[in-house]
Write a protein that holds these residues in place. Structure first.
Motif, short mmCIF file in Angstrom:
data_model
loop_
_atom_site.label_atom_id
_atom_site.label_comp_id
_atom_site.label_asym_id
_atom_site.label_seq_id
_atom_site.Cartn_x
_atom_site.Cartn_y
_atom_site.Cartn_z
N LEU A 237 0.83 -1.20 0.00
CA LEU A 237 0.00 0.00 0.00
C LEU A 237 0.86 1.25 0.00
CD1 LEU A 237 -2.64 -1.03 2.71
CD2 LEU A 237 -3.06 -0.84 0.25
N GLU A 241 -2.99 5.16 0.64
CA GLU A 241 -3.87 4.00 0.71
C GLU A 241 -3.88 3.39 2.11
OE1 GLU A 241 -3.40 2.42 -3.93
OE2 GLU A 241 -2.09 1.67 -2.35
N ALA A 242 -2.71 3.34 2.76
CA ALA A 242 -2.64 2.81 4.12
C ALA A 242 -3.46 3.64 5.09
CB ALA A 242 -1.19 2.73 4.57
N GLU A 244 -6.14 5.36 4.27
CA GLU A 244 -7.55 5.07 3.97
C GLU A 244 -7.98 3.78 4.66
OE1 GLU A 244 -7.93 4.88 -0.23
OE2 GLU A 244 -7.78 7.04 -0.54
N VAL A 245 -7.15 2.74 4.57
CA VAL A 245 -7.47 1.47 5.21
C VAL A 245 -7.55 1.63 6.72
CG1 VAL A 245 -6.60 -0.87 5.64
CG2 VAL A 245 -6.48 0.09 3.34
N ARG A 263 -2.86 -5.13 3.57
CA ARG A 263 -4.12 -5.12 2.83
C ARG A 263 -5.16 -5.97 3.56
NH1 ARG A 263 -4.05 -2.91 -2.26
NH2 ARG A 263 -1.98 -2.46 -3.12
N PRO A 264 -6.39 -5.46 3.70
CA PRO A 264 -7.42 -6.25 4.40
C PRO A 264 -7.88 -7.44 3.57
CG PRO A 264 -8.33 -4.19 3.55
CD PRO A 264 -6.85 -4.13 3.32
N THR A 290 -16.64 -2.14 2.27
CA THR A 290 -15.79 -1.03 2.69
C THR A 290 -14.66 -1.51 3.58
OG1 THR A 290 -17.60 0.57 2.52
CG2 THR A 290 -15.76 1.16 3.95
N HIS A 293 -11.79 -2.43 1.60
CA HIS A 293 -11.23 -1.37 0.76
C HIS A 293 -9.71 -1.51 0.63
CE1 HIS A 293 -10.74 2.54 -1.04
NE2 HIS A 293 -10.01 2.98 -0.02
N GLN A 294 -9.22 -1.46 -0.60
CA GLN A 294 -7.81 -1.62 -0.94
C GLN A 294 -7.30 -3.03 -0.64
OE1 GLN A 294 -6.47 0.48 -2.72
NE2 GLN A 294 -7.23 2.51 -2.24
N GLY A 295 -8.23 -3.97 -0.45
CA GLY A 295 -7.84 -5.34 -0.18
C GLY A 295 -8.71 -6.32 -0.95
N PHE A 337 -12.44 -2.53 -3.72
CA PHE A 337 -11.99 -3.85 -3.28
C PHE A 337 -11.77 -4.75 -4.49
CE2 PHE A 337 -16.55 -3.77 -3.59
CZ PHE A 337 -16.88 -4.96 -4.21
#
Length: 501
Positions: A237, A241-242, A244-245, A263-264, A290, A293-295, A337
């Motif tokens: 990330l 982005e990190a 945001e997560v 990443r989730p 959500t 998100h990013q995962g 996602f």
């Protein structure tokens, strides 16, 4: 002083609106009134605040106290305003110096003993406070989270009594950020999945281009194992982005500093409701899409989900956001996602399997697959078949012939770097204009795609998704031109029934 003013923030989705806590003392019947659209937990703060002040040895004013949370039309909820209200009362009654609270935003829930407890949504509030140039006073347990805001000066406290003493002395406890945690080692390596080389190739393409993927195969063929290894193949990330997560985890109350930069990976059970998936509630809360998100969002046993639940994925898959609307409130949540879904080919799971166990009728198979709508399938970039693994591959005692996640991730990183340099985003997120600019195949490849469009009756959306996947395949090969081999492989990932006839 009969009037004091301190600052805090209310949570509204991923936003945090400034709230001015005004406390006024006047003559009259002793009572504490909290106004400004507070919900039940905020109204109950008067009992927590009074007990905490008395327990810490300070005097709760025997006067008429009015606490106004401005702006009045903004809903306030939770125990996040307890500490701000308590300090406002103590400042208004001249028991603590009011000037020590200037230019400071205050958060924290109070126990009856005066202990200051953490509250959810600390990171979004801290980011807003930092942008406004304010200082932060937060619970001890929230210090690490608030410090991620970077530019804000963060002070922490664990007890109201100790905090008041520090305000008198002017020596608030500044939070000192700890060293960043060491990167976590891989817990699930791709080389642990025996065989399934075609599926691994598809997983690498999905990771490289951020493509959604649907895996179809009999029980025990390795679909879930493949899905759990996808997060470790994805690029690290970025700082933005990190954040945001971490902000999403913060409002969900699941923030963990040890997971910074990870990443989730979310895998809801198939009994999950539509609200659990997209979010909702009277006060909008994030759902699984959500939280992923990013995962990666992994939906196992896809046809077992309620059809209406699956349909809510259609818009977020396209837009990358979800808007929860209520009569009085609206909240926007990010939802970029990567969808990974798995399903059996039929109700019993063995259609097309070499075991010959399947006894499902054609009507049963049709009804089973009809639980997934055509529009949803059309939005999933890649459809792959994951067949039964041969016993000879399973019985191997070493995995020297299997590529590790580290090697695959290196190729994914190189591929993603090409995409970012060319378009500033992953191939899966290209819009129509960018597809026309960056994903044009050579003449023979274009003719092959036209033929596949007619044979498979692909939609315009599927046409663009095939081009995006082909662009990723070409990027993995390190070439700029999309040729017939790239198109042929991309088209093969649109044939859901491949290998099950």
């Amino acid at each position: 002083m009969a009037l004091a003013r301190v600052f805090s923030r209310a949570q509204n989705g991923l936003d945090a609106d400034l709230v001015t806590v005004e406390v006024h003392l006047a003559g009259g019947l002793p009572i504490l009134s909290i106004v400004g659209l507070p919900e039940m937990a905020v109204r109950e703060a008067k009992d927590r605040v009074k007990a905490a002040i008395n327990t810490c040895g300070y005097e709760f004013p025997n006067r008429r106290i009015t606490c106004n949370l401005a702006p009045a039309d903004l809903p306030k909820e939770g125990g996040r305003f307890d500490l701000a209200i308590a300090l406002g009362i103590l400042a208004a009654s001249n028991q603590i110096p009011a000037q020590s609270l200037e230019n400071m935003e205050i958060f924290g829930e109070l126990s009856l003993s005066g202990e200051i407890r953490a509250v959810p949504g600390m990171l979004p509030a801290a980011l807003k406070a930092a942008a406004a140039g304010h200082r932060l006073l937060v619970p001890q347990a929230s210090g690490e989270e608030a410090a991620l805001a970077g530019r804000a000066e963060v002070f922490v406290a664990h007890h109201l009594g100790a905090l008041c003493a520090a305000l008198h002395s002017g020596k608030l406890e500044a939070f000192l950020p700890q060293a960043a945690p060491a990167p976590t080692k891989l817990t699930a390596d791709l080389n642990e999945v025996r065989g399934q080389h075609q599926a691994k190739r598809a997983l690498e393409i999905a990771a490289a281009g951020n493509h959604s993927i649907l895996m179809l195969g009999p029980p025990g063929s390795g679909k879930s194992m493949l899905a759990t290894r996808l997060p470790d193949l994805l690029p690290p990330l970025t700082e933005e982005e990190a954040l945001e997560v971490a902000a999403v985890a913060s409002i969900n109350g699941t923030f963990d500093a040890r997971k910074w930069g990870q990443r989730p990976y979310r895998s809801p059970h198939h009994t999950a409701s539509g609200v659990a998936l997209v979010g909702g509630g009277a006060s909008p809360r994030p759902g699984e899409i959500t939280l992923a998100h990013q995962g990666v969002l992994f939906l196992d046993e896809l046809p077992e989900f309620d059809r209406r639940v699956l349909e809510v994925l259609r818009e977020p898959l396209e837009s990358g956001t979800i808007t929860i609307s209520r009569a009085a409130r609206q909240a926007d949540f990010p939802a970029r996602f990567q969808l990974v879904a798995a399903m059996n080919p039929c109700p019993c799971g063995y259609l097309g399997d070499i075991s010959g166990k399947c006894r499902c009728t054609p009507d049963q198979v049709i009804r089973y697959r009809a639980k997934i709508s055509g529009p949803l399938l059309d939005r999933i970039d890649m459809h792959i078949h994951v067949p039964r693994v041969e016993l000879s591959a399973l019985s191997k005692t070493e995995n020297s012939n299997e590529e590790s996640s580290v090697l695959v991730r290196e190729r994914v990183l190189q591929c993603r770097t090409r995409q970012l340099k060319r378009a500033g985003k992953a191939n899966a997120r290209l819009n129509t204009k960018e597809v026309d600019r960056d994903c044009q195949p050579e003449k023979a490849a274009a003719q092959l795609l036209e033929s596949a469009m007619a044979r498979l009756s692909l939609s315009a959306r599927a046409y663009h998704r095939v081009l995006k996947v082909a662009r990723t395949i070409a990027d993995l090969a390190g070439v700029e031109t999309i040729n017939s081999a790239h198109i042929a492989e991309a088209v093969r990932y649109r044939e859901l029934d491949r290998g099950t006839q």
